[in-house]
Design a protein around this motif. Structure first.
Motif, PDB file in Angstrom:
ATOM      1  N   ALA A 162       0.835  -1.203   0.000  1.00 13.96           N
ATOM      2  CA  ALA A 162       0.000   0.000   0.000  1.00 13.96           C
ATOM      3  C   ALA A 162       0.872   1.256   0.000  1.00 13.96           C
ATOM      4  O   ALA A 162       1.950   1.284   0.576  1.00 13.96           O
ATOM      5  N   LYS A 163       0.367   2.300  -0.650  1.00  9.81           N
ATOM      6  CA  LYS A 163       1.043   3.594  -0.604  1.00  9.81           C
ATOM      7  C   LYS A 163       0.692   4.263   0.717  1.00  9.81           C
ATOM      8  O   LYS A 163      -0.435   4.187   1.176  1.00  9.81           O
ATOM      9  N   GLY A 164       1.649   4.912   1.324  1.00 10.18           N
ATOM     10  CA  GLY A 164       1.387   5.553   2.609  1.00 10.18           C
ATOM     11  C   GLY A 164       1.529   4.558   3.749  1.00 10.18           C
ATOM     12  O   GLY A 164       2.198   3.544   3.636  1.00 10.18           O
ATOM     13  N   HIS A 165       0.861   4.852   4.833  1.00 14.69           N
ATOM     14  CA  HIS A 165       0.939   4.008   6.021  1.00 14.69           C
ATOM     15  C   HIS A 165      -0.216   3.015   6.020  1.00 14.69           C
ATOM     16  O   HIS A 165      -1.372   3.412   5.958  1.00 14.69           O
ATOM     17  N   ALA A 166       0.118   1.736   6.105  1.00 13.57           N
ATOM     18  CA  ALA A 166      -0.922   0.708   6.122  1.00 13.57           C
ATOM     19  C   ALA A 166      -0.503  -0.411   7.054  1.00 13.57           C
ATOM     20  O   ALA A 166       0.671  -0.763   7.146  1.00 13.57           O
ATOM     21  N   ILE A 167      -1.479  -0.962   7.732  1.00 15.29           N
ATOM     22  CA  ILE A 167      -1.258  -2.104   8.620  1.00 15.29           C
ATOM     23  C   ILE A 167      -2.245  -3.185   8.216  1.00 15.29           C
ATOM     24  O   ILE A 167      -3.430  -2.905   8.009  1.00 15.29           O
ATOM     25  N   SER A 168      -1.761  -4.405   8.094  1.00 21.79           N
ATOM     26  CA  SER A 168      -2.652  -5.514   7.763  1.00 21.79           C
ATOM     27  C   SER A 168      -2.926  -6.335   9.022  1.00 21.79           C
ATOM     28  O   SER A 168      -2.087  -6.446   9.908  1.00 21.79           O
ATOM     29  N   PHE A 169      -4.136  -6.886   9.074  1.00 23.67           N
ATOM     30  CA  PHE A 169      -4.572  -7.710  10.192  1.00 23.67           C
ATOM     31  C   PHE A 169      -5.097  -9.029   9.642  1.00 23.67           C
ATOM     32  O   PHE A 169      -5.904  -9.031   8.704  1.00 23.67           O
ATOM     33  N   VAL A 170      -4.650 -10.139  10.206  1.00 25.57           N
ATOM     34  CA  VAL A 170      -5.186 -11.457   9.863  1.00 25.57           C
ATOM     35  C   VAL A 170      -5.587 -12.122  11.177  1.00 25.57           C
ATOM     36  O   VAL A 170      -4.738 -12.453  12.003  1.00 25.57           O
ATOM     37  N   LYS A 226      -9.363 -11.179   7.091  1.00 28.11           N
ATOM     38  CA  LYS A 226      -8.235 -10.362   6.666  1.00 28.11           C
ATOM     39  C   LYS A 226      -8.731  -8.949   6.390  1.00 28.11           C
ATOM     40  O   LYS A 226      -9.751  -8.760   5.735  1.00 28.11           O
ATOM     41  N   THR A 227      -7.969  -7.979   6.876  1.00 30.42           N
ATOM     42  CA  THR A 227      -8.313  -6.582   6.617  1.00 30.42           C
ATOM     43  C   THR A 227      -7.052  -5.731   6.760  1.00 30.42           C
ATOM     44  O   THR A 227      -5.994  -6.225   7.169  1.00 30.42           O
TER      45      THR A 227
END
Length: 86
Positions: free
Chosen positions: A43-51, A79-80
């Motif tokens: 992702a562009k910028g700041h992103a955090i993934s959660f599973v 997943k998000t």
């Protein structure tokens, strides 16, 4: 299906445990999910993934069709990701 969290525990910088109430087919039961948290380089910028993952017994929610040919244990995976403009 809906989930309402009641408690979040940070286990380390990449893993959390989330407890709450899962409702399916009008039946509500407590469940605990293990959540892997990581930065999302795609992702562009700041992103955090959660599973988030957890296991339920489908019979506890009234899903008895096919048992015992279809396993009673059902793994749930959600997943998000979260994005920030900052």
């Amino acid at each position: 299906m809906s989930f309402s969290s009641t408690k979040v525990e940070k286990l380390n910088s990449h893993i959390a445990r989330v407890s709450g109430d899962l409702t399916m087919l009008g039946v509500t039961k407590p469940i605990t999910l293990t959540v892997d948290v990581d930065t999302d380089p795609s992702a562009k910028g700041h992103a955090i993934s959660f599973v988030a993952k957890g296991t339920i017994l489908r019979s506890e929610f009234g899903m008895k069709f096919g048992f015992p040919l279809v396993d009673d244990a059902l793994e749930i995976t959600v997943k998000t990701r979260a994005l920030s403009d900052e």
